[in-house]
Design a protein around this motif. Sequence first.
Motif, PDB file in Angstrom:
ATOM      1  N   VAL A   9      48.351 -28.281 -37.028  1.00 27.46           N
ATOM      2  CA  VAL A   9      48.206 -28.494 -35.583  1.00 27.46           C
ATOM      3  C   VAL A   9      46.831 -27.993 -35.147  1.00 27.46           C
ATOM      4  N   THR A  10      46.122 -28.828 -34.381  1.00 30.91           N
ATOM      5  CA  THR A  10      44.832 -28.441 -33.808  1.00 30.91           C
ATOM      6  C   THR A  10      44.946 -28.512 -32.292  1.00 30.91           C
ATOM      7  N   ASP A  11      44.659 -27.405 -31.629  1.00 28.96           N
ATOM      8  CA  ASP A  11      44.669 -27.349 -30.170  1.00 28.96           C
ATOM      9  C   ASP A  11      43.289 -27.785 -29.696  1.00 28.96           C
ATOM     10  N   MET A  12      43.194 -28.994 -29.155  1.00 26.30           N
ATOM     11  CA  MET A  12      41.909 -29.540 -28.747  1.00 26.30           C
ATOM     12  C   MET A  12      41.321 -28.792 -27.547  1.00 26.30           C
ATOM     13  N   ARG A  13      42.140 -28.028 -26.844  1.00 23.96           N
ATOM     14  CA  ARG A  13      41.646 -27.231 -25.724  1.00 23.96           C
ATOM     15  C   ARG A  13      40.757 -26.093 -26.217  1.00 23.96           C
ATOM     16  N   GLN A  14      40.891 -25.737 -27.475  1.00 18.42           N
ATOM     17  CA  GLN A  14      40.121 -24.632 -28.042  1.00 18.42           C
ATOM     18  C   GLN A  14      38.825 -25.081 -28.711  1.00 18.42           C
ATOM     19  N   ILE A  15      38.613 -26.389 -28.809  1.00 12.53           N
ATOM     20  CA  ILE A  15      37.422 -26.921 -29.470  1.00 12.53           C
ATOM     21  C   ILE A  15      36.234 -26.819 -28.520  1.00 12.53           C
ATOM     22  N   LYS A  16      35.175 -26.225 -28.982  1.00 14.52           N
ATOM     23  CA  LYS A  16      33.936 -26.086 -28.206  1.00 14.52           C
ATOM     24  C   LYS A  16      32.933 -27.112 -28.714  1.00 14.52           C
ATOM     25  N   PRO A  58      50.201 -34.648 -25.753  1.00 11.83           N
ATOM     26  CA  PRO A  58      49.710 -34.045 -24.513  1.00 11.83           C
ATOM     27  C   PRO A  58      50.179 -32.590 -24.421  1.00 11.83           C
ATOM     28  N   ALA A  59      49.352 -31.749 -23.812  1.00 10.55           N
ATOM     29  CA  ALA A  59      49.674 -30.322 -23.726  1.00 10.55           C
ATOM     30  C   ALA A  59      49.870 -29.896 -22.280  1.00 10.55           C
ATOM     31  N   ASP A  60      50.974 -29.246 -22.027  1.00 12.57           N
ATOM     32  CA  ASP A  60      51.168 -28.570 -20.751  1.00 12.57           C
ATOM     33  C   ASP A  60      50.427 -27.239 -20.843  1.00 12.57           C
ATOM     34  N   PRO A  61      50.107 -26.621 -19.705  1.00 12.39           N
ATOM     35  CA  PRO A  61      49.323 -25.373 -19.742  1.00 12.39           C
ATOM     36  C   PRO A  61      49.938 -24.275 -20.613  1.00 12.39           C
ATOM     37  N   MET A  79      45.587 -30.950 -25.060  1.00 13.42           N
ATOM     38  CA  MET A  79      45.890 -31.981 -26.026  1.00 13.42           C
ATOM     39  C   MET A  79      45.920 -31.351 -27.414  1.00 13.42           C
ATOM     40  N   PHE A  80      46.919 -31.722 -28.179  1.00  9.99           N
ATOM     41  CA  PHE A  80      47.030 -31.277 -29.569  1.00  9.99           C
ATOM     42  C   PHE A  80      46.901 -32.482 -30.486  1.00  9.99           C
ATOM     43  N   ARG A  81      46.342 -32.265 -31.641  1.00 14.49           N
ATOM     44  CA  ARG A  81      46.356 -33.269 -32.701  1.00 14.49           C
ATOM     45  C   ARG A  81      47.155 -32.675 -33.850  1.00 14.49           C
ATOM     46  N   VAL A  82      48.142 -33.433 -34.301  1.00 16.91           N
ATOM     47  CA  VAL A  82      49.058 -32.941 -35.329  1.00 16.91           C
ATOM     48  C   VAL A  82      49.020 -33.894 -36.519  1.00 16.91           C
ATOM     49  N   MET A  83      48.871 -33.315 -37.710  1.00 17.54           N
ATOM     50  CA  MET A  83      48.950 -34.086 -38.952  1.00 17.54           C
ATOM     51  C   MET A  83      50.163 -33.601 -39.724  1.00 17.54           C
ATOM     52  N   ILE A  84      51.047 -34.539 -40.051  1.00 17.32           N
ATOM     53  CA  ILE A  84      52.253 -34.224 -40.801  1.00 17.32           C
ATOM     54  C   ILE A  84      52.156 -34.915 -42.155  1.00 17.32           C
ATOM     55  N   ARG A  85      52.205 -34.132 -43.214  1.00 16.45           N
ATOM     56  CA  ARG A  85      52.243 -34.689 -44.572  1.00 16.45           C
ATOM     57  C   ARG A  85      53.691 -34.683 -45.026  1.00 16.45           C
ATOM     58  N   GLY A  86      54.079 -35.776 -45.659  1.00 18.58           N
ATOM     59  CA  GLY A  86      55.459 -35.860 -46.113  1.00 18.58           C
ATOM     60  C   GLY A  86      55.637 -36.906 -47.184  1.00 18.58           C
ATOM     61  N   LYS A  87      56.899 -37.078 -47.576  1.00 23.41           N
ATOM     62  CA  LYS A  87      57.280 -38.096 -48.557  1.00 23.41           C
ATOM     63  C   LYS A  87      58.410 -38.920 -47.967  1.00 23.41           C
TER      64      LYS A  87
END
Length: 97
Positions: A83-90, A51-54, A1-9
């Motif tokens: 982008v934050t890869d939630m699979r890497q969060i301990k 959602p993240a594929d392997p 799973m990834f969490r993505v934050m997009i800043r824009g105008k």
Amino acid sequence: MFRVMIRGKFVGLDDAGRDAVQAVGGAAFTETGAFTHDGSFSAFIFRCQVPADPDDGEPEATRKAIAALDAHGHAYHLLKIAVTDMRQIKIRQKGRR
């Protein structure tokens, strides 16, 4: 799973667009995405959970998040993508040292 934050105008957001942005507002990460914005509806942060594929990495997550943003149909200029890869969060368990 990834969490993505997009800043824009936003570009040329009309009253109907403002109403639509407010309808999907919030700070939560969802698969369809949620907006937070400044008071004038010019700048925004779009939060999306992808959602993240392997074999997926940040480029795939970014493409999917931009597709979710585009699905809302508002014209915008990108400023920054995080982008934050939630699979890497301990997660540390309490009581263990």
